[in-house]
Design an enzyme around this catalytic site. Structure first.
Site, PDB file in Angstrom:
ATOM      1  N   ASN A 244      31.726  39.054  43.249  1.00 52.63           N
ATOM      2  CA  ASN A 244      32.112  39.304  42.264  1.00 52.63           C
ATOM      3  C   ASN A 244      31.499  38.340  41.094  1.00 52.63           C
ATOM      4  O   ASN A 244      31.847  38.623  39.693  1.00 52.63           O
ATOM      5  CB  ASN A 244      33.223  40.161  42.228  1.00 52.63           C
ATOM      6  CG  ASN A 244      34.394  38.541  42.695  1.00 52.63           C
ATOM      7  OD1 ASN A 244      33.394  37.089  42.721  1.00 52.63           O
ATOM      8  ND2 ASN A 244      35.435  38.348  42.658  1.00 52.63           N
TER       9      ASN A 244
ATOM     10  N   GLU B 278      37.909  34.316  39.676  1.00 53.50           N
ATOM     11  CA  GLU B 278      38.007  35.991  39.459  1.00 53.50           C
ATOM     12  C   GLU B 278      37.551  36.252  38.333  1.00 53.50           C
ATOM     13  O   GLU B 278      38.107  35.724  36.931  1.00 53.50           O
ATOM     14  CB  GLU B 278      39.287  36.145  40.152  1.00 53.50           C
ATOM     15  CG  GLU B 278      39.626  35.583  41.225  1.00 53.50           C
ATOM     16  CD  GLU B 278      37.992  36.159  43.310  1.00 53.50           C
ATOM     17  OE1 GLU B 278      37.738  36.065  42.345  1.00 53.50           O
ATOM     18  OE2 GLU B 278      38.746  35.315  44.201  1.00 53.50           O
TER      19      GLU B 278
END
Ligand code: GLP
Length: 241
Positions: A128, A135
């Protein structure tokens, strides 16, 4: 950004080994190290090498929250097995996953980074786009922090645990700004599963939705790929080795 594409991960990791050698020529080298399967070949080459790290420091990117250093899935355990047991460093630093006082852990890690400015930072990339455990959506100005892991990261990392419910939900990670302070950064990615995110990170917009895209702004980033991870790149300035 210098993008180097190699036939396979052994050739790619041998190239990164040379960067370690160059960095060691400096008296007190500080290496920023990463976990995951991507740097395993590099660590195997370092273990077999005659390089001497006894005057160098290693500062790791991240650690699972709640795992102790002797837990087989902790990053502290991984690093000992992969490198430190065979190649002693003067200092090795990894966030303390057992420190529940997050403010205290964050402050002490930032102090370590301040006292040991990183000369060479190794990075892998999550599917991702995460670097360390930063993140998508992480502030580009972030320092060391406690991260809530995304479902996609928990899913990718569950292969190392008995089942997904055992994967920690949080981790300490150096922030994006802490990573960007390194003098030189090496982003490594191997295999087709990384091809799409590599194209987005290197050739897409610089956006917090793809944390690794910030590396386009770093003055001294080297990207080291195998053929499979480079297959969706269009950039003409790729060096094929
Ligand atoms: C973990 C680590 C990252 C690493 C990523 C990719 O989430 N925190 O630092 O880059 O996994 O792992 P792999 O190299 O196994 O694909």
């Amino acid at each position: 950004m210098n993008i180097h594409v190699f036939k396979n991960k052994i050739d790619a990791s041998s190239y990164v080994l040379k960067l370690f050698q160059e960095t060691l020529e400096k008296n007190t080298a500080n290496f920023g190290l990463a976990t995951g399967s991507t740097p395993e070949t590099l660590y195997a080459l370092l273990r077999q090498s005659d390089l001497d790290f006894s005057q160098a420091s290693a500062i790791n990117l991240d650690e699972y929250f709640g795992l102790s250093a002797d837990h087989p899935q902790s990053y502290a355990y991984f690093m000992k097995k992969q490198l430190f047991n065979d190649k002693p460093f003067k200092h090795t630093f990894i966030p303390n996953g057992m420190n529940r006082d997050t403010k205290d852990e964050i402050n002490s890690y930032e102090k370590i980074l301040h006292d040991h400015p990183i000369d060479l930072q190794i990075l892998g990339i999550g599917t991702n786009g995460h670097i360390g455990f930063n993140e998508p959506g992480t502030d580009f100005h972030s320092k060391t922090h406690l991260v809530e892991l995304t479902a996609s990261t928990i899913n990718s990392n569950k292969r190392f645990f008995e089942d997904a419910s055992q994967v920690p939900t949080h981790a300490y990670s150096m922030g994006i700004e802490s990573i960007m302070n390194a003098k030189k950064i090496v982003l490594m990615a191997f295999g087709t599963s990384k091809a799409d995110i590599i194209a987005q990170a290197l050739e897409g917009h610089i956006t917090e939705n793809v944390p690794a895209s910030i590396l386009q702004k770093h003055p001294n980033t080297i990207v080291v790929l195998d053929e499979a991870a480079s297959q969706t790149l269009h950039n003409s300035s790729i060096h094929h080795e």
